[in-house]
Design an enzyme around this catalytic site. Structure first.
Site, mmCIF file in Angstrom:
data_model
loop_
_atom_site.group_PDB
_atom_site.id
_atom_site.type_symbol
_atom_site.label_atom_id
_atom_site.label_comp_id
_atom_site.label_asym_id
_atom_site.label_seq_id
_atom_site.Cartn_x
_atom_site.Cartn_y
_atom_site.Cartn_z
ATOM 1 N N CYS A 140 -10.479 -21.277 -34.200
ATOM 2 C CA CYS A 140 -9.955 -21.520 -35.732
ATOM 3 C C CYS A 140 -10.745 -22.027 -36.641
ATOM 4 C CB CYS A 140 -9.499 -22.371 -34.930
ATOM 5 S SG CYS A 140 -9.627 -24.122 -33.886
ATOM 6 N N HIS A 220 -8.173 -30.164 -37.540
ATOM 7 C CA HIS A 220 -9.563 -30.290 -37.760
ATOM 8 C C HIS A 220 -10.014 -30.799 -38.803
ATOM 9 C CE1 HIS A 220 -10.548 -28.251 -34.009
ATOM 10 N NE2 HIS A 220 -10.221 -27.402 -34.088
HETATM 11 P P1 NAD Z 1 -4.474 -22.035 -23.159
HETATM 12 O O1 NAD Z 1 -5.439 -22.353 -22.110
HETATM 13 O O2 NAD Z 1 -3.745 -22.371 -24.093
HETATM 14 O O3 NAD Z 1 -3.955 -20.573 -22.629
HETATM 15 C C1 NAD Z 1 -4.744 -19.455 -22.048
HETATM 16 C C2 NAD Z 1 -3.414 -18.852 -21.412
HETATM 17 O O4 NAD Z 1 -4.133 -17.801 -20.652
HETATM 18 C C3 NAD Z 1 -2.806 -19.775 -20.281
HETATM 19 O O5 NAD Z 1 -1.278 -19.128 -20.026
HETATM 20 C C4 NAD Z 1 -2.801 -18.734 -18.858
HETATM 21 O O6 NAD Z 1 -2.202 -19.240 -17.686
HETATM 22 C C5 NAD Z 1 -4.062 -17.633 -19.276
HETATM 23 N N1 NAD Z 1 -4.724 -17.323 -17.995
HETATM 24 C C6 NAD Z 1 -5.444 -18.314 -17.718
HETATM 25 N N2 NAD Z 1 -6.103 -16.908 -16.747
HETATM 26 C C7 NAD Z 1 -5.751 -15.622 -16.628
HETATM 27 C C8 NAD Z 1 -6.250 -15.009 -16.348
HETATM 28 N N3 NAD Z 1 -7.329 -14.281 -15.933
HETATM 29 N N4 NAD Z 1 -5.168 -13.363 -16.795
HETATM 30 C C9 NAD Z 1 -4.189 -13.771 -17.786
HETATM 31 N N5 NAD Z 1 -3.888 -14.991 -18.264
HETATM 32 C C10 NAD Z 1 -4.627 -15.881 -18.161
HETATM 33 O O7 NAD Z 1 -5.996 -21.064 -24.053
HETATM 34 P P2 NAD Z 1 -6.051 -21.135 -25.293
HETATM 35 O O8 NAD Z 1 -5.493 -22.299 -26.211
HETATM 36 O O9 NAD Z 1 -3.941 -20.447 -26.328
HETATM 37 O O10 NAD Z 1 -6.943 -20.357 -25.771
HETATM 38 C C11 NAD Z 1 -7.337 -19.410 -25.805
HETATM 39 C C12 NAD Z 1 -8.409 -18.016 -26.513
HETATM 40 O O11 NAD Z 1 -8.196 -18.824 -28.015
HETATM 41 C C13 NAD Z 1 -10.236 -19.306 -26.239
HETATM 42 O O12 NAD Z 1 -10.574 -18.257 -26.466
HETATM 43 C C14 NAD Z 1 -9.817 -20.097 -27.384
HETATM 44 O O13 NAD Z 1 -11.368 -20.663 -27.677
HETATM 45 C C15 NAD Z 1 -8.985 -19.141 -28.358
HETATM 46 N N6 NAD Z 1 -8.539 -20.717 -29.103
HETATM 47 C C16 NAD Z 1 -7.949 -21.393 -29.052
HETATM 48 C C17 NAD Z 1 -7.921 -22.349 -30.039
HETATM 49 C C18 NAD Z 1 -7.362 -23.670 -29.602
HETATM 50 O O14 NAD Z 1 -6.983 -24.204 -30.990
HETATM 51 N N7 NAD Z 1 -6.131 -23.651 -29.258
HETATM 52 C C19 NAD Z 1 -7.933 -22.069 -31.162
HETATM 53 C C20 NAD Z 1 -8.658 -20.805 -31.968
HETATM 54 C C21 NAD Z 1 -9.269 -20.190 -30.905
#
Ligand code: NAD
Length: 339
Positions: A140, A220
């Protein structure tokens, strides 16, 4: 129609799924969860077929009233492309499965650049994607930095960037990380990882970033300084931002000077989940000193800005829409992101 699977239906995955469903040229063929949760009920509510990694948990899901369509491998086989939105580090473990099944995949910013070998931003390098099987949509913060740096680099040339990121401590639902009451240097060493991450998309940019975490959950805030190569004026810079479909100006007249007021504004606009998909550049802060020194503050909604980038990345990897501007227009129109 491009058949899209979303592996990991969490903060990013659920937003990407809704954004895919809104596009005229894509459909959600399935989403995956590892355990029963509120998000599993949302998948059901939206009508997205739900797949699970471990079929031995099928009964637990079905007892909770959630139908299971099959295992994750079955979902992947039915897809043209997968958006991997699993927690950072899990995508790397999933990559061999995508390789074995010969599926295109998009990873998120929690993975290292090397997991995909190609880092993506729609305005900066859309056309390079088509030759790749894998891409990573940068985080992000990096997405927000790449958008503004690339826009000014195209217009005036950017000699160097110095930026400070004030980061939200946790996502709004992330109760296990809070409550907190501190300003944490993240990291205490300089530079933070954001500058090198920007360089995965814009390798020629001289950039140093610093970051700290504060106890807030919504957005942020970036304090950015750039030395431009060509002399310009504040008015010309504002025009560049006005013409950029993913940079929004937070107008002085709104009186908005904080993430909290910006959240209220996106909520009042009726944005789904209060999502701010564009960079929120504070108009009042946009300054040019000595003709070439640029300054501004911008707000970056961590849960939202990468969502349209994932949509464009799907078209870019699939090669279905060759022109980046056309894909960006389609994505923005379907989301309701108006410049
Ligand atoms: P999150 O924890 O909210 O969601 C992850 C999802 O994946 C959950 O639903 C979980 O149940 C599922 N999961 C966990 N292990 C799994 C597996 N082995 N197989 C399939 N599903 C599985 O995470 P998020 O915040 O959505 O982040 C996801 C990605 O996006 C990460 O790489 C993170 O760095 C990136 N990201 C997050 C944000 C943020 O602010 N949240 C912003 C930009 C990028």
């Amino acid at each position: 129609m491009i058949k899209v699977a979303i592996n990991g239906f969490g903060t990013i995955g659920k937003r990407v799924a809704d954004a895919v469903a809104a596009q005229p040229d894509m459909e959600v063929i399935g989403v995956s969860k590892t355990s029963v949760s509120a998000e599993a009920y949302i998948a059901k509510e939206r009508g997205y077929p739900l797949y699970i990694a471990d079929l031995s948990k099928r009964e637990t899901f079905e007892k909770a009233g959630i139908e299971v369509a099959g295992d994750v491998e079955a979902m992947l086989k039915a897809a043209d492309i997968v958006v991997d939105a699993t927690p950072g580090g899990v995508g790397e473990k999933n990559r061999p499965i995508y390789e074995r099944l010969g599926k295109k995949a998009i990873f998120q910013g929690g993975e290292d650049h090397e997991v995909a070998g190609f880092s993506f931003n729609a305005h900066a390098n859309y056309k390079e994607a088509e030759k790749h099987q894998f891409a990573r949509v940068v985080s992000c913060n990096s997405t927000g930095l790449v958008r503004i740096i690339h826009a000014l680099d195209q217009a005036f040339g950017v000699a160097r960037v110095r930026a400070v990121m004030v980061r939200r401590a946790a996502d709004p639902d992330d109760v296990k990380r809070g409550p907190v009451d501190a300003i944490v240097l993240n990291p205490a060493t300089i530079p933070s990882h954001h500058g090198p991450d920007v360089n995965t998309v814009l390798p020629h940019i001289n950039i140093v970033t610093l970051a700290m975490i504060v106890p807030t959950t919504f957005m942020h805030m970036h304090s950015i300084q750039m030395d431009l190569k060509k002399e310009t004026t504040r008015e010309e810079v504002l025009k560049v931002f006005e013409n950029h479909s993913r940079i929004g100006l937070v107008r002085k007249a709104t009186g908005i000077k904080s993430n909290a007021q910006l959240r209220e504004y996106t909520q009042d606009l009726g944005r789904p989940r209060t999502d701010l998909w564009e960079n929120g550049v504070f108009e009042e802060s946009v300054s040019i000193l000595d003709g070439k020194e640029f300054y501004c503050f911008q707000a970056i909604h961590q849960e939202a800005d990468v969502v349209p980038e994932n949509i464009d990345c799907i078209r870019a990897l699939m090669g279905t829409v060759k022109d980046p501007q056309e894909s960006i227009r389609m994505t923005n129109e379907a989301l309701g992101l108006v410049a």
